[in-house]
Design a protein around this motif. Structure first.
Motif, PDB file in Angstrom:
ATOM      1  N   ASP A  38      -6.919  10.375 -12.558  1.00 52.78           N
ATOM      2  CA  ASP A  38      -6.754   9.111 -13.270  1.00 52.78           C
ATOM      3  C   ASP A  38      -7.061   7.948 -12.333  1.00 52.78           C
ATOM      4  N   THR A  39      -7.572   6.862 -12.911  1.00 47.12           N
ATOM      5  CA  THR A  39      -7.719   5.598 -12.199  1.00 47.12           C
ATOM      6  C   THR A  39      -7.150   4.495 -13.079  1.00 47.12           C
ATOM      7  N   THR A  40      -6.248   3.682 -12.508  1.00 44.97           N
ATOM      8  CA  THR A  40      -5.581   2.637 -13.282  1.00 44.97           C
ATOM      9  C   THR A  40      -5.843   1.278 -12.648  1.00 44.97           C
ATOM     10  N   PHE A  41      -6.204   0.317 -13.512  1.00 47.77           N
ATOM     11  CA  PHE A  41      -6.450  -1.067 -13.086  1.00 47.77           C
ATOM     12  C   PHE A  41      -5.478  -1.957 -13.851  1.00 47.77           C
ATOM     13  N   GLN A  42      -4.726  -2.807 -13.126  1.00 46.90           N
ATOM     14  CA  GLN A  42      -3.634  -3.523 -13.768  1.00 46.90           C
ATOM     15  C   GLN A  42      -3.489  -4.946 -13.207  1.00 46.90           C
ATOM     16  N   PRO A  43      -4.144  -5.957 -13.827  1.00 51.49           N
ATOM     17  CA  PRO A  43      -3.901  -7.342 -13.442  1.00 51.49           C
ATOM     18  C   PRO A  43      -2.733  -7.929 -14.244  1.00 51.49           C
ATOM     19  N   GLY A  44      -2.105  -8.947 -13.694  1.00 50.52           N
ATOM     20  CA  GLY A  44      -0.990  -9.580 -14.384  1.00 50.52           C
ATOM     21  C   GLY A  44      -0.808 -11.016 -13.933  1.00 50.52           C
ATOM     22  N   LEU A  45      -0.008 -11.767 -14.688  1.00 49.59           N
ATOM     23  CA  LEU A  45       0.245 -13.164 -14.373  1.00 49.59           C
ATOM     24  C   LEU A  45       1.651 -13.544 -14.827  1.00 49.59           C
ATOM     25  N   GLU A  46       2.387 -14.198 -13.948  1.00 47.47           N
ATOM     26  CA  GLU A  46       3.704 -14.741 -14.303  1.00 47.47           C
ATOM     27  C   GLU A  46       3.717 -16.238 -14.046  1.00 47.47           C
ATOM     28  N   LEU A  47       4.221 -16.988 -15.021  1.00 44.79           N
ATOM     29  CA  LEU A  47       4.436 -18.423 -14.886  1.00 44.79           C
ATOM     30  C   LEU A  47       5.932 -18.680 -14.964  1.00 44.79           C
ATOM     31  N   ARG A  48       6.458 -19.430 -14.008  1.00 45.17           N
ATOM     32  CA  ARG A  48       7.895 -19.721 -13.973  1.00 45.17           C
ATOM     33  C   ARG A  48       8.113 -21.229 -13.896  1.00 45.17           C
TER      34      ARG A  48
ATOM     35  N   TRP B 110       2.216  14.896  -8.692  1.00 40.78           N
ATOM     36  CA  TRP B 110       0.880  14.330  -8.551  1.00 40.78           C
ATOM     37  C   TRP B 110       0.880  13.374  -7.371  1.00 40.78           C
ATOM     38  N   VAL B 111      -0.303  13.128  -6.806  1.00 42.64           N
ATOM     39  CA  VAL B 111      -0.435  12.277  -5.627  1.00 42.64           C
ATOM     40  C   VAL B 111      -0.945  10.904  -6.063  1.00 42.64           C
ATOM     41  N   SER B 112      -0.152   9.891  -5.775  1.00 44.54           N
ATOM     42  CA  SER B 112      -0.490   8.521  -6.141  1.00 44.54           C
ATOM     43  C   SER B 112      -0.963   7.747  -4.914  1.00 44.54           C
ATOM     44  N   THR B 113      -2.085   7.034  -5.060  1.00 44.90           N
ATOM     45  CA  THR B 113      -2.570   6.096  -4.049  1.00 44.90           C
ATOM     46  C   THR B 113      -2.736   4.752  -4.732  1.00 44.90           C
ATOM     47  N   ARG B 114      -1.961   3.742  -4.305  1.00 48.26           N
ATOM     48  CA  ARG B 114      -2.023   2.467  -5.018  1.00 48.26           C
ATOM     49  C   ARG B 114      -1.965   1.280  -4.059  1.00 48.26           C
TER      50      ARG B 114
ATOM     51  N   THR C 129      -0.965 -11.159 -10.030  1.00 43.35           N
ATOM     52  CA  THR C 129      -0.917  -9.874  -9.332  1.00 43.35           C
ATOM     53  C   THR C 129      -2.122  -9.012  -9.729  1.00 43.35           C
ATOM     54  N   LEU C 130      -2.500  -8.120  -8.844  1.00 38.14           N
ATOM     55  CA  LEU C 130      -3.584  -7.186  -9.112  1.00 38.14           C
ATOM     56  C   LEU C 130      -3.204  -5.838  -8.511  1.00 38.14           C
ATOM     57  N   ARG C 131      -3.233  -4.784  -9.354  1.00 36.61           N
ATOM     58  CA  ARG C 131      -2.847  -3.453  -8.896  1.00 36.61           C
ATOM     59  C   ARG C 131      -3.920  -2.439  -9.262  1.00 36.61           C
ATOM     60  N   TRP C 132      -4.251  -1.577  -8.289  1.00 37.36           N
ATOM     61  CA  TRP C 132      -5.195  -0.475  -8.509  1.00 37.36           C
ATOM     62  C   TRP C 132      -4.522   0.814  -8.055  1.00 37.36           C
ATOM     63  N   GLU C 133      -4.655   1.866  -8.877  1.00 35.80           N
ATOM     64  CA  GLU C 133      -4.003   3.134  -8.548  1.00 35.80           C
ATOM     65  C   GLU C 133      -4.921   4.305  -8.874  1.00 35.80           C
ATOM     66  N   SER C 134      -4.933   5.281  -7.984  1.00 32.71           N
ATOM     67  CA  SER C 134      -5.644   6.535  -8.199  1.00 32.71           C
ATOM     68  C   SER C 134      -4.622   7.663  -8.220  1.00 32.71           C
TER      69      SER C 134
ATOM     70  N   VAL D 152       0.865  -1.184   0.000  1.00 34.32           N
ATOM     71  CA  VAL D 152       0.000   0.000   0.000  1.00 34.32           C
ATOM     72  C   VAL D 152       0.901   1.233   0.000  1.00 34.32           C
ATOM     73  N   PHE D 153       0.642   2.148  -0.929  1.00 37.54           N
ATOM     74  CA  PHE D 153       1.473   3.353  -1.046  1.00 37.54           C
ATOM     75  C   PHE D 153       0.587   4.565  -1.301  1.00 37.54           C
ATOM     76  N   ARG D 154       0.913   5.649  -0.618  1.00 32.33           N
ATOM     77  CA  ARG D 154       0.339   6.959  -0.933  1.00 32.33           C
ATOM     78  C   ARG D 154       1.447   7.984  -0.765  1.00 32.33           C
ATOM     79  N   GLY D 155       1.750   8.695  -1.857  1.00 32.13           N
ATOM     80  CA  GLY D 155       2.836   9.658  -1.794  1.00 32.13           C
ATOM     81  C   GLY D 155       2.898  10.509  -3.039  1.00 32.13           C
TER      82      GLY D 155
END
Length: 326
Positions: free
Chosen positions: A276-286, A226-230, A248-253, A211-214
């Motif tokens: 802005d609102t950003t939605f970012q899912p991802g997947l890694e297979l190793r 700009w102020v990011s909350t993610r 992974t799942l990431r949401w940012e305002s 969790v980040f806000r800065g």
């Protein structure tokens, strides 16, 4: 990447970490988004940490982080900058694997170009005397969870105060009065969060929450920050002895505090604040082919919604490669 750790008798410890990387990203000096042309930069981070255990409950830690970023192409010279951050932390152990903390940080962001600053098509080109240079102070309270338990990581919350060296930016045209005025680069005071928690459910399964806000640096039309909350949530799951699945799942305002009369806004000609609102899912297979060799495949989807329509985007990324561990 290198790390040196020295643990002395009496409770004193010294740690030195250095990480150098060549990174290719869109150039924010051309466009404050991923639409800009790709550009290469060298980034070097050097972190010095001094620790001292006063007793079984009290521990002190002081650190200095220096970051130097240099872009390869001369057109991006005004993006070159140095960041210096000093910090001092007091830990007090309240449970066997949990400590309360009080931390203060001070720092400076200094753009090192000597080519000055220009404003072309309302986009900011930074220079040595630009309003992007800043000083900041931050004070945090929180908890630290020691490694080895089910829960590890740290929780930090506090206030950040940022002062910009030059208070004025590009002129802003007011369509109501028909006049222009200097863009005011206000100082920032925000509630900040910087927390990373790791839940070790079992030897084969782990959950990470960040969790980040800065404050983030900005080159968007009269905004020096700009102020990011993610929020970022990820799972690491081993399947058998060789396969690891990592969704992974990431949401940012994102909020840009300066009002802008950009013609590309959803209502052209009106002064507006960008959100802005950003939605970012991802997947890694190793797949662990050998003890020292792994194959990986990454998929990443990114959707950004904005009240400035030309800043909206939808992106899909695929990548694959080999990782050598030694």
């Amino acid at each position: 990447m290198g790390r040196l750790f020295l643990d002395f008798p009496g409770g004193l410890s010294i740690e030195l970490r250095n990480n150098w990387a060549q990174i290719v990203t869109p150039s924010s000096s051309v466009e404050e988004s991923e639409f800009g042309p790709r550009t290469q930069r060298d980034q070097n981070d050097t972190d010095l940490i001094l620790g001292y255990k006063l007793s079984k409950r009290f521990e002190l830690e002081a650190g200095l982080l220096h970051t130097n970023i240099i872009y390869k192409e001369p057109v991006n010279d005004t993006e070159n900058h140095r960041d210096d951050i000093g910090r001092f932390t007091i830990y007090y152990r309240i449970f066997p694997k949990t400590s309360a903390l009080l931390e203060t940080r001070i720092g400076r962001v200094n753009f090192t170009s000597t080519t000055g600053v220009a404003f072309i098509d309302s986009l900011v080109f930074r220079g040595d005397d630009t309003s992007e240079d800043s000083r900041f102070q931050e004070i945090n309270l929180g908890l630290r969870f020691d490694p080895g338990g089910k829960l590890s990581g740290s929780l930090r919350m506090g206030m950040q105060f940022r002062q910009f060296i030059n208070r004025y930016g590009p002129n802003i045209f007011d369509p109501i009065t028909g006049t222009s005025r200097p863009g005011q680069m206000d100082d920032a005071v925000i509630f900040s969060i910087n927390s990373t928690l790791v839940w070790n459910i079992s030897e084969r399964r782990r959950v990470d929450l960040t969790v980040f806000r800065g404050i983030e640096e900005s080159a968007f039309i009269g905004n020096n920050y700009w102020v990011s909350t993610r929020f970022t949530l990820s799972l690491s799951q081993d399947i058998g002895r060789k396969i690891t699945v990592h969704p992974t799942l990431r949401w940012e305002s994102g909020t840009f505090p300066g009002c802008t009369n950009d013609a590309r806004a959803s209502i052209p000609g009106m002064l507006r604040t960008r959100h802005d609102t950003t939605f970012q899912p991802g997947l890694e297979l190793r797949y662990q082919m050998r003890e020292w060799l792994a194959f990986y495949f990454n998929y990443n989807y990114r959707l950004r919604d904005s009240n400035f329509h030309d800043r909206e985007s939808r992106r899909q990324q695929f990548s694959a490669g080999l990782a050598i561990i030694y």
